[in-house]
Design a protein around this motif. Structure first.
Motif, PDB file in Angstrom:
ATOM      1  N   SER A  19     -33.733  12.894 -33.012  1.00  0.00           N
ATOM      2  CA  SER A  19     -32.761  13.388 -32.041  1.00  0.00           C
ATOM      3  C   SER A  19     -33.239  14.672 -31.379  1.00  0.00           C
ATOM      4  O   SER A  19     -32.712  15.083 -30.359  1.00  0.00           O
ATOM      5  CB  SER A  19     -31.404  13.633 -32.703  1.00  0.00           C
ATOM      6  OG  SER A  19     -31.480  14.711 -33.609  1.00  0.00           O
ATOM      7  N   ASN A  64     -32.024  12.049 -24.761  1.00  0.00           N
ATOM      8  CA  ASN A  64     -30.665  11.896 -25.277  1.00  0.00           C
ATOM      9  C   ASN A  64     -29.567  12.356 -24.338  1.00  0.00           C
ATOM     10  O   ASN A  64     -28.451  11.860 -24.406  1.00  0.00           O
ATOM     11  CB  ASN A  64     -30.522  12.661 -26.600  1.00  0.00           C
ATOM     12  CG  ASN A  64     -31.462  12.131 -27.649  1.00  0.00           C
ATOM     13  OD1 ASN A  64     -31.695  10.939 -27.740  1.00  0.00           O
ATOM     14  ND2 ASN A  64     -32.026  13.027 -28.435  1.00  0.00           N
ATOM     15  N   ASP A  65     -29.864  13.338 -23.481  1.00  0.00           N
ATOM     16  CA  ASP A  65     -28.803  13.847 -22.623  1.00  0.00           C
ATOM     17  C   ASP A  65     -29.357  14.564 -21.405  1.00  0.00           C
ATOM     18  O   ASP A  65     -30.553  14.779 -21.273  1.00  0.00           O
ATOM     19  CB  ASP A  65     -27.870  14.780 -23.402  1.00  0.00           C
ATOM     20  CG  ASP A  65     -28.577  16.021 -23.949  1.00  0.00           C
ATOM     21  OD1 ASP A  65     -29.800  16.154 -23.762  1.00  0.00           O
ATOM     22  OD2 ASP A  65     -27.897  16.855 -24.556  1.00  0.00           O
ATOM     23  N   LYS A  67     -28.194  17.983 -18.837  1.00  0.00           N
ATOM     24  CA  LYS A  67     -27.318  19.128 -18.639  1.00  0.00           C
ATOM     25  C   LYS A  67     -27.656  19.742 -17.287  1.00  0.00           C
ATOM     26  O   LYS A  67     -28.826  19.953 -16.983  1.00  0.00           O
ATOM     27  CB  LYS A  67     -27.527  20.173 -19.739  1.00  0.00           C
ATOM     28  CG  LYS A  67     -27.222  19.663 -21.115  1.00  0.00           C
ATOM     29  CD  LYS A  67     -27.595  20.691 -22.169  1.00  0.00           C
ATOM     30  CE  LYS A  67     -27.377  20.099 -23.558  1.00  0.00           C
ATOM     31  NZ  LYS A  67     -27.814  21.010 -24.618  1.00  0.00           N
ATOM     32  N   ASN A  94     -22.452  18.074 -18.574  1.00  0.00           N
ATOM     33  CA  ASN A  94     -23.279  17.526 -19.651  1.00  0.00           C
ATOM     34  C   ASN A  94     -22.943  16.054 -19.848  1.00  0.00           C
ATOM     35  O   ASN A  94     -21.765  15.687 -19.846  1.00  0.00           O
ATOM     36  CB  ASN A  94     -23.021  18.263 -20.971  1.00  0.00           C
ATOM     37  CG  ASN A  94     -23.251  19.746 -20.856  1.00  0.00           C
ATOM     38  OD1 ASN A  94     -24.276  20.169 -20.367  1.00  0.00           O
ATOM     39  ND2 ASN A  94     -22.286  20.527 -21.285  1.00  0.00           N
ATOM     40  N   LYS A  95     -23.974  15.252 -20.052  1.00  0.00           N
ATOM     41  CA  LYS A  95     -23.762  13.825 -20.325  1.00  0.00           C
ATOM     42  C   LYS A  95     -24.725  13.386 -21.413  1.00  0.00           C
ATOM     43  O   LYS A  95     -25.928  13.617 -21.316  1.00  0.00           O
ATOM     44  CB  LYS A  95     -23.988  12.981 -19.081  1.00  0.00           C
ATOM     45  CG  LYS A  95     -23.775  11.495 -19.340  1.00  0.00           C
ATOM     46  CD  LYS A  95     -23.956  10.647 -18.113  1.00  0.00           C
ATOM     47  CE  LYS A  95     -23.733   9.186 -18.454  1.00  0.00           C
ATOM     48  NZ  LYS A  95     -23.875   8.330 -17.293  1.00  0.00           N
ATOM     49  N   SER A  96     -24.172  12.738 -22.427  1.00  0.00           N
ATOM     50  CA  SER A  96     -24.988  12.179 -23.498  1.00  0.00           C
ATOM     51  C   SER A  96     -25.345  10.746 -23.136  1.00  0.00           C
ATOM     52  O   SER A  96     -24.466   9.948 -22.792  1.00  0.00           O
ATOM     53  CB  SER A  96     -24.212  12.202 -24.816  1.00  0.00           C
ATOM     54  OG  SER A  96     -24.893  11.429 -25.787  1.00  0.00           O
ATOM     55  N   TYR A  97     -26.617  10.429 -23.185  1.00  0.00           N
ATOM     56  CA  TYR A  97     -27.040   9.056 -22.937  1.00  0.00           C
ATOM     57  C   TYR A  97     -26.704   8.163 -24.132  1.00  0.00           C
ATOM     58  O   TYR A  97     -26.536   6.962 -23.977  1.00  0.00           O
ATOM     59  CB  TYR A  97     -28.542   8.989 -22.665  1.00  0.00           C
ATOM     60  CG  TYR A  97     -28.966   9.693 -21.401  1.00  0.00           C
ATOM     61  CD1 TYR A  97     -28.248   9.560 -20.219  1.00  0.00           C
ATOM     62  CD2 TYR A  97     -30.105  10.488 -21.378  1.00  0.00           C
ATOM     63  CE1 TYR A  97     -28.645  10.195 -19.060  1.00  0.00           C
ATOM     64  CE2 TYR A  97     -30.517  11.130 -20.217  1.00  0.00           C
ATOM     65  CZ  TYR A  97     -29.777  10.973 -19.062  1.00  0.00           C
ATOM     66  OH  TYR A  97     -30.176  11.604 -17.913  1.00  0.00           O
ATOM     67  N   ASN A  98     -26.606   8.756 -25.323  1.00  0.00           N
ATOM     68  CA  ASN A  98     -26.329   7.984 -26.534  1.00  0.00           C
ATOM     69  C   ASN A  98     -24.863   7.607 -26.647  1.00  0.00           C
ATOM     70  O   ASN A  98     -24.522   6.453 -26.862  1.00  0.00           O
ATOM     71  CB  ASN A  98     -26.760   8.762 -27.780  1.00  0.00           C
ATOM     72  CG  ASN A  98     -28.254   9.013 -27.797  1.00  0.00           C
ATOM     73  OD1 ASN A  98     -29.024   8.244 -27.247  1.00  0.00           O
ATOM     74  ND2 ASN A  98     -28.653  10.106 -28.412  1.00  0.00           N
ATOM     75  N   THR A  99     -23.984   8.595 -26.533  1.00  0.00           N
ATOM     76  CA  THR A  99     -22.547   8.337 -26.732  1.00  0.00           C
ATOM     77  C   THR A  99     -21.799   8.110 -25.437  1.00  0.00           C
ATOM     78  O   THR A  99     -20.637   7.755 -25.462  1.00  0.00           O
ATOM     79  CB  THR A  99     -21.896   9.528 -27.466  1.00  0.00           C
ATOM     80  OG1 THR A  99     -21.960  10.680 -26.613  1.00  0.00           O
ATOM     81  CG2 THR A  99     -22.569   9.799 -28.793  1.00  0.00           C
TER      82      THR A  99
END
Length: 153
Positions: A19, A64-65, A67, A94-99
């Motif tokens: 991660s 993973n994200d 920002k 912010n954006k998480s690619y995972n969640t």
């Protein structure tokens, strides 16, 4: 029992390390003018004036994200080039690619004093200061960051 604990610890370590990926960081410092518009009664976009903009955009993206952090000073004018107002804006996202979780925040302060720099008062239609020198970028960056105190305090 010790083997199971060691296996769990190994799996946890692998998850944590995977991660922690390298983030690519980008910064854009811009000086430009753009038209402003509103939708009229017929549903068409109509030019209402223009705004002068000094901005700093920071983007940090990993596997993973992503920002983004935008700090901007925007001077608004009507179509007759009469000054209206200045907006000092700090926006982050912010954006998480995972969640797929997303969050952000927008702060804005309105003042009544033209505050952009390095933009002429005449012949500004579609003005953009391309190929800024290192000194010009530093000047804009320092100027915008100094005005951010008004928004964040």
């Amino acid at each position: 029992m010790k083997k199971i604990l060691t296996l769990h610890l190994f799996i946890l370590t692998v998850c944590v390390l995977s991660s922690c990926s390298h983030a690519e960081k980008t910064q854009h410092i811009e000086v430009f003018v753009t038209e402003t518009s509103e939708q009229n009664a017929e549903g068409f976009s109509e030019t209402t004036g223009y705004k002068k903009v000094n901005s700093i955009t920071n983007i940090e993206e990993s596997t993973n994200d992503i920002k983004t952090d935008i700090k901007a000073v925007e001077d608004y004018y009507d179509t007759e080039r009469n000054y209206i107002r200045t907006e000092i804006i700090h926006s982050n996202y912010n954006k998480s690619y995972n969640t797929k979780a997303e969050d952000g925040d927008d702060l804005k302060k309105v003042i009544h004093k033209p505050s952009t720099i390095l933009i002429p008062d005449k012949n500004i239609e579609h003005f953009k200061l391309d190929d800024m020198t290192k000194e010009e970028k530093e000047k804009v960056k320092e100027h915008v960051l100094n005005l951010m105190d008004m928004v964040e305090n």
